[in-house]
Design an enzyme around this catalytic site. Structure first.
Site, PDB file in Angstrom:
ATOM      1  N   GLU A  60       7.849 -16.150  -8.878  1.00 29.71           N
ATOM      2  CA  GLU A  60       7.220 -14.640  -8.614  1.00 29.71           C
ATOM      3  C   GLU A  60       6.918 -14.018  -9.951  1.00 29.71           C
ATOM      4  O   GLU A  60       6.078 -13.510  -9.762  1.00 29.71           O
ATOM      5  CB  GLU A  60       8.386 -13.686  -8.142  1.00 29.71           C
ATOM      6  CG  GLU A  60       8.565 -13.807  -6.370  1.00 29.71           C
ATOM      7  CD  GLU A  60       9.469 -12.716  -5.966  1.00 29.71           C
ATOM      8  OE1 GLU A  60       9.448 -12.052  -5.275  1.00 29.71           O
ATOM      9  OE2 GLU A  60      10.748 -12.841  -6.548  1.00 29.71           O
ATOM     10  N   GLU A 120      17.139 -18.712  -4.623  1.00 29.41           N
ATOM     11  CA  GLU A 120      16.841 -17.412  -5.360  1.00 29.41           C
ATOM     12  C   GLU A 120      16.327 -17.502  -6.881  1.00 29.41           C
ATOM     13  O   GLU A 120      15.310 -16.843  -7.054  1.00 29.41           O
ATOM     14  CB  GLU A 120      18.153 -16.406  -5.203  1.00 29.41           C
ATOM     15  CG  GLU A 120      18.158 -15.275  -5.982  1.00 29.41           C
ATOM     16  CD  GLU A 120      16.975 -14.142  -5.807  1.00 29.41           C
ATOM     17  OE1 GLU A 120      16.546 -14.443  -4.699  1.00 29.41           O
ATOM     18  OE2 GLU A 120      17.033 -12.937  -6.537  1.00 29.41           O
ATOM     19  N   HIS A 142      17.119 -38.458  -2.371  1.00 23.55           N
ATOM     20  CA  HIS A 142      16.146 -38.754  -1.095  1.00 23.55           C
ATOM     21  C   HIS A 142      14.822 -38.355  -1.396  1.00 23.55           C
ATOM     22  O   HIS A 142      14.147 -38.312  -0.688  1.00 23.55           O
ATOM     23  CB  HIS A 142      16.847 -37.887  -0.066  1.00 23.55           C
ATOM     24  CG  HIS A 142      18.256 -38.414   0.263  1.00 23.55           C
ATOM     25  ND1 HIS A 142      18.665 -39.578   0.848  1.00 23.55           N
ATOM     26  CD2 HIS A 142      19.369 -37.661   0.467  1.00 23.55           C
ATOM     27  CE1 HIS A 142      19.731 -39.975   1.167  1.00 23.55           C
ATOM     28  NE2 HIS A 142      20.342 -38.807   0.866  1.00 23.55           N
ATOM     29  N   ASN A 148      -2.452   2.308   5.367  1.00 18.95           N
ATOM     30  CA  ASN A 148      -1.534   1.345   4.886  1.00 18.95           C
ATOM     31  C   ASN A 148      -1.396   0.568   6.247  1.00 18.95           C
ATOM     32  O   ASN A 148      -0.914   1.101   7.304  1.00 18.95           O
ATOM     33  CB  ASN A 148      -0.014   1.980   4.278  1.00 18.95           C
ATOM     34  CG  ASN A 148       0.863   0.894   4.230  1.00 18.95           C
ATOM     35  OD1 ASN A 148       0.728  -0.300   4.326  1.00 18.95           O
ATOM     36  ND2 ASN A 148       2.257   1.316   4.379  1.00 18.95           N
ATOM     37  N   GLY A 149      -1.434  -0.655   6.090  1.00 15.99           N
ATOM     38  CA  GLY A 149      -1.131  -1.504   7.372  1.00 15.99           C
ATOM     39  C   GLY A 149      -2.335  -2.421   7.743  1.00 15.99           C
ATOM     40  O   GLY A 149      -3.246  -2.673   6.724  1.00 15.99           O
ATOM     41  N   ARG A 204       4.363  -0.586  -4.421  1.00 16.95           N
ATOM     42  CA  ARG A 204       3.921  -1.211  -3.051  1.00 16.95           C
ATOM     43  C   ARG A 204       2.443  -1.979  -3.050  1.00 16.95           C
ATOM     44  O   ARG A 204       2.211  -2.410  -1.980  1.00 16.95           O
ATOM     45  CB  ARG A 204       3.864  -0.128  -2.118  1.00 16.95           C
ATOM     46  CG  ARG A 204       5.083   0.708  -1.885  1.00 16.95           C
ATOM     47  CD  ARG A 204       4.895   1.963  -1.072  1.00 16.95           C
ATOM     48  NE  ARG A 204       4.719   1.766   0.233  1.00 16.95           N
ATOM     49  CZ  ARG A 204       5.519   1.475   1.219  1.00 16.95           C
ATOM     50  NH1 ARG A 204       6.723   1.678   0.812  1.00 16.95           N
ATOM     51  NH2 ARG A 204       5.287   1.142   2.349  1.00 16.95           N
ATOM     52  N   CYS A 208       0.892  -0.940   0.124  1.00 19.72           N
ATOM     53  CA  CYS A 208      -0.013  -0.009  -0.006  1.00 19.72           C
ATOM     54  C   CYS A 208       0.785   1.241  -0.024  1.00 19.72           C
ATOM     55  O   CYS A 208       1.894   1.239   0.654  1.00 19.72           O
ATOM     56  CB  CYS A 208      -1.043   0.329   1.212  1.00 19.72           C
ATOM     57  SG  CYS A 208      -2.229  -1.092   1.174  1.00 19.72           S
ATOM     58  N   LYS A 210      12.752 -16.446  -7.755  1.00 18.06           N
ATOM     59  CA  LYS A 210      12.492 -15.546  -8.928  1.00 18.06           C
ATOM     60  C   LYS A 210      11.672 -15.978  -9.998  1.00 18.06           C
ATOM     61  O   LYS A 210      10.670 -15.297 -10.637  1.00 18.06           O
ATOM     62  CB  LYS A 210      13.647 -14.905  -9.596  1.00 18.06           C
ATOM     63  CG  LYS A 210      13.963 -13.748  -9.853  1.00 18.06           C
ATOM     64  CD  LYS A 210      14.696 -12.658  -8.871  1.00 18.06           C
ATOM     65  CE  LYS A 210      13.916 -12.647  -7.412  1.00 18.06           C
ATOM     66  NZ  LYS A 210      14.535 -11.866  -6.732  1.00 18.06           N
ATOM     67  N   LYS A 232       5.954  -5.081  -3.134  1.00 18.12           N
ATOM     68  CA  LYS A 232       7.492  -4.777  -2.725  1.00 18.12           C
ATOM     69  C   LYS A 232       7.950  -4.702  -1.301  1.00 18.12           C
ATOM     70  O   LYS A 232       8.664  -5.748  -0.670  1.00 18.12           O
ATOM     71  CB  LYS A 232       8.277  -3.981  -3.452  1.00 18.12           C
ATOM     72  CG  LYS A 232       9.711  -3.865  -3.272  1.00 18.12           C
ATOM     73  CD  LYS A 232      10.332  -3.469  -4.392  1.00 18.12           C
ATOM     74  CE  LYS A 232      11.907  -3.486  -4.493  1.00 18.12           C
ATOM     75  NZ  LYS A 232      12.296  -4.848  -4.744  1.00 18.12           N
ATOM     76  N   TRP A 249      -2.462  -2.944  -1.665  1.00 18.18           N
ATOM     77  CA  TRP A 249      -2.219  -4.210  -1.846  1.00 18.18           C
ATOM     78  C   TRP A 249      -3.415  -5.041  -0.655  1.00 18.18           C
ATOM     79  O   TRP A 249      -3.268  -4.687   0.612  1.00 18.18           O
ATOM     80  CB  TRP A 249      -0.764  -4.683  -1.259  1.00 18.18           C
ATOM     81  CG  TRP A 249      -0.417  -5.949  -1.389  1.00 18.18           C
ATOM     82  CD1 TRP A 249      -0.150  -6.721  -2.743  1.00 18.18           C
ATOM     83  CD2 TRP A 249      -0.344  -7.176  -0.349  1.00 18.18           C
ATOM     84  NE1 TRP A 249       0.120  -8.128  -2.228  1.00 18.18           N
ATOM     85  CE2 TRP A 249       0.097  -8.204  -0.858  1.00 18.18           C
ATOM     86  CE3 TRP A 249      -0.512  -7.067   1.063  1.00 18.18           C
ATOM     87  CZ2 TRP A 249       0.395  -9.393  -0.317  1.00 18.18           C
ATOM     88  CZ3 TRP A 249      -0.258  -7.892   1.740  1.00 18.18           C
ATOM     89  CH2 TRP A 249       0.108  -9.274   1.146  1.00 18.18           C
TER      90      TRP A 249
HETATM   91  C1  G6P Z   1       8.804  -8.882  -0.623  1.00 14.40           C
HETATM   92  C2  G6P Z   1       9.311  -8.838  -1.962  1.00 14.40           C
HETATM   93  C3  G6P Z   1      10.626  -9.684  -2.125  1.00 14.40           C
HETATM   94  C4  G6P Z   1      11.405  -9.209  -1.192  1.00 14.40           C
HETATM   95  C5  G6P Z   1      11.070  -9.418   0.393  1.00 14.40           C
HETATM   96  C6  G6P Z   1      11.841  -8.845   1.644  1.00 14.40           C
HETATM   97  O1  G6P Z   1       8.357 -10.270  -0.554  1.00 14.40           O
HETATM   98  O2  G6P Z   1       8.638  -9.255  -2.998  1.00 14.40           O
HETATM   99  O3  G6P Z   1      11.239  -9.461  -3.518  1.00 14.40           O
HETATM  100  O4  G6P Z   1      12.882  -9.954  -1.018  1.00 14.40           O
HETATM  101  O5  G6P Z   1       9.767  -8.624   0.367  1.00 14.40           O
HETATM  102  O6  G6P Z   1      11.975  -7.509   1.353  1.00 14.40           O
HETATM  103  P1  G6P Z   1      13.049  -6.518   2.212  1.00 14.40           P
HETATM  104  O7  G6P Z   1      12.781  -5.127   1.558  1.00 14.40           O
HETATM  105  O8  G6P Z   1      13.133  -6.778   3.393  1.00 14.40           O
HETATM  106  O9  G6P Z   1      14.360  -7.126   1.332  1.00 14.40           O
END
Ligand code: G6P
Length: 608
Positions: A487, A480, A503, A99-100, A27, A2, A484, A603, A75
């Site tokens: 996502e 990672e 396993h 926001n929150g 956001r 948000c 990615k 994000k 969001w």
């Molecule tokens: C969200 C984003 C990720 C990010 C994570 C942690 O889930 O989509 O890309 O790695 O938050 O965010 P930060 O700002 O704490 O690194």
């Protein structure tokens, strides 16, 4: 998670707020809306579900006038992402954006309903609007009503409020979610972060937790949670248009992938003594030689950076490390050593789960060291020491350059700790430092491999499931890569430690499930080779990231290879991150997904 933007001034406010929301869209993009005070000082609103472009269309139908406005990009947490649930919420003579999460909203809502209040949305946020209007009805001034309202809220919030018949008044408050004030000439702004405010104002004040503020076009008054007037520092933020724009790239993610070399280089430069060319970090609030143990925590990609950090700190600095994702660590309650070190990693410095751990560990007398991209963030302000990365603004929701910048800081931290703990001699230190200094140029070479990676992407784009394999310090890079891909391309991917394949997950292998191997010849390569042979023997389609030496050995085993420059094993996890992120990007392009704003994600996740 948000985004909030508000303005009080002398110019038409809607375009200013709309552009602010554009910069905050990372956001959240479930819905968006703006409310203004019109010429009669009545609240008018325009809201739309989905992305900001829908709001732009809606604004053509319902243009908003006025010089006082608030806006929001959502969001969704409570209530579906419909137009009706979109902010700003209006009740009586007020409109608010939030926001929150208001944790006690159900109880407040019930009380308000008993008083005859009719709720129109499924959100927790509408409660704030009704409470505020109720306080006004009791005869309080807007300022007193705002204070009375926030005192009843539990949970996390950043809110902005406007009031009918009070043109030129904007009130903001924060508790657990970020909010900043931007100072203009004859106008003032509120925004969730400096990105929203950057082109509007270079002078910014970040509110502390519990603060609230009363803005007029030519004045700002800040109060703390007790209602006392307080002064907060004004900082100068100089973000250029290039830093907050796409700079000619198709997507922010593409631009940010190309910024890996600069992010790594600038981050290392900041931590290097120019005379001795030794890595030198700021003084620690403890002696690393005395540390019995460290705790590392983070979320998402930052957590995988922490996993690499654990390998480095344990193997090179001989420091035992406990690591967990923040949302688990927060409630696991592990015993902590007296005055131990907690290392937090976050791009935004606002992630609620990580912030929750910071506060819990601080209460347990741990010294908090944070690796952050946004140093002025809440985590930055609450840490004992901030190790800043210099990645520049990262706007694409999926993290890229912040990850390699985090790894660069962790590498520098490891070298510093190892030196202080006597586990690294000078020659070894020089070798590791040199391998770091060579990295930006190797990273630039990897950026020349887009075409080779695209060939791999064509295979992955056909798959429903993908396995990523890594070993040792490259295991988190496999994780990672899988994250990615999930996502941004919505293809199911899992990362496994290659030795664990036999396993269980080996039963998944057939030609339709590509296996992506992170296989530099320097890291447990022989073992990885055996694991890949096991997969190949069962019809697996093997795609490998390796170096020249590895490529020779993988001949006949790997169906496709991308060959990276030879690097020291120490920095391999940093370099190998770049092609796995490019692979996800290329697959997303082929799938036609929304690369920068993938569905359901945000994000900066400021709720638990
Ligand atoms: C969200 C984003 C990720 C990010 C994570 C942690 O889930 O989509 O890309 O790695 O938050 O965010 P930060 O700002 O704490 O690194």
């Amino acid at each position: 998670m948000c985004g909030i933007c508000g303005v009080v001034g002398h110019r038409p406010a809607t375009p200013i707020v709309f552009e602010g929301l554009r910069r905050l869209e990372y956001r959240g993009y479930d819905s968006a809306g703006i409310a203004t005070l019109d010429a009669q000082q009545r609240i008018t609103r325009c809201r739309a579900s989905g992305k900001l472009d829908n709001l732009a269309e809606a604004l053509k139908e319902t243009p908003l006038t006025g010089t006082t406005a608030i806006g929001h990009t959502r969001w969704a947490t409570h209530g579906a992402p419909t137009t009706n649930n979109a902010h700003p919420h209006k009740a009586g003579k007020v409109a608010i954006v939030h926001n929150g999460i208001i944790e006690n909203y159900a109880e407040l809502r019930q009380k308000l309903q008993k008083n005859g209040r009719e709720f129109k949305t499924e959100t927790d946020s509408e409660t704030v609007a009704h409470l505020l209007d109720e306080e006004l009805k009791r005869g309080l001034s807007p300022k007193d009503a705002a204070y009375a309202t926030i005192r009843q809220l539990e949970g996390a919030y950043a809110v902005a409020m406007i009031f009918e018949d009070h043109e030129g008044l904007l009130i903001g408050a924060r508790h657990g979610a970020p909010l900043a004030i931007g100072f203009g000439e004859g106008e003032m702004f509120l925004g969730s972060d400096s990105l929203a405010l950057a082109p509007l104002s270079q002078r910014i004040t970040y509110l502390d937790d519990g603060d609230w503020c009363v803005l007029h076009a030519d004045s700002v008054t800040i109060y703390d949670a007790t209602g006392s007037e307080v002064q907060r520092p004004v900082q100068t933020v100089a973000l250029t248009a290039g830093q907050i724009g796409k700079d000619g790239y198709r997507h922010f993610m593409e631009k940010e992938l190309h910024e890996h070399p600069v992010a790594i280089g600038q981050t290392l430069q900041r931590m290097m003594d120019p005379v001795t060319r030794r890595i030198t970090l700021p003084d620690m609030p403890f002696d690393p030689a005395d540390l019995p143990r460290a705790t590392i925590t983070a979320c998402g990609s930052a957590f995988y950076a922490g996993m690499v950090g654990r390998y480095w700190l344990e193997s090179l600095a001989r420091l035992p490390v406990d690591i967990d994702v923040a949302s688990e660590l927060r409630y696991r309650n592990p015993p902590q050593p007296n005055q131990g070190m907690a290392l937090l990693i976050s791009q935004s410095g606002e992630t609620a789960d990580t912030l929750g751990v910071l506060r819990a560990l601080k209460a347990e007398n741990q010294r908090i060291v944070s690796i952050l991209n946004v140093e002025q963030s809440t985590m930055g302000r609450e840490s004992d020491l901030v190790l800043g990365m210099v990645a520049g603004p990262e706007i694409s929701v999926a993290s890229t350059k912040a990850f390699t910048a985090q790894l660069s800081v962790l590498a520098a931290l490891t070298i510093t700790f190892a030196r202080k703990r006597g586990t690294l001699d000078e020659a070894q230190e020089q070798k590791l430092t040199q391998s770091l200094l060579d990295l930006p140029s190797h990273a630039a070479t990897v950026l020349g491999l887009f075409d080779a990676i695209r060939k791999m992407a064509r295979i992955i784009a056909q798959a429903r499931d993908v396995l990523y394999l890594g070993r040792g310090i490259c295991m988190p890079i496999a994780q990672e890569g899988a994250l990615k891909l999930k996502e941004i391309s919505y293809i199911h991917a899992e990362a496994y430690a290659a030795g664990e394949l036999k396993h269980g997950p080996i039963s998944l292998i057939d030609p339709s499930v590509p296996v992506v191997a992170i296989a530099p010849s320097t890291i447990l390569f022989e073992k990885m080779l055996s694991n890949l042979q096991e997969a190949k023997a069962r019809g697996g389609l093997i795609l490998a990231f390796t170096d020249a030496q590895g490529a020779k050995r993988l001949e006949g085993i790997a169906d496709h290879m991308v060959v990276l420059p030879d690097v020291d094993a120490f920095v391999a996890p940093i370099l190998y991150t770049i092609p796995v992120q490019i692979l996800a990007y290329e697959v997303a392009l082929l799938k036609g997904t929304d690369v920068d704003q993938p569905r359901n994600l945000a994000k900066s996740v400021t709720v638990e």
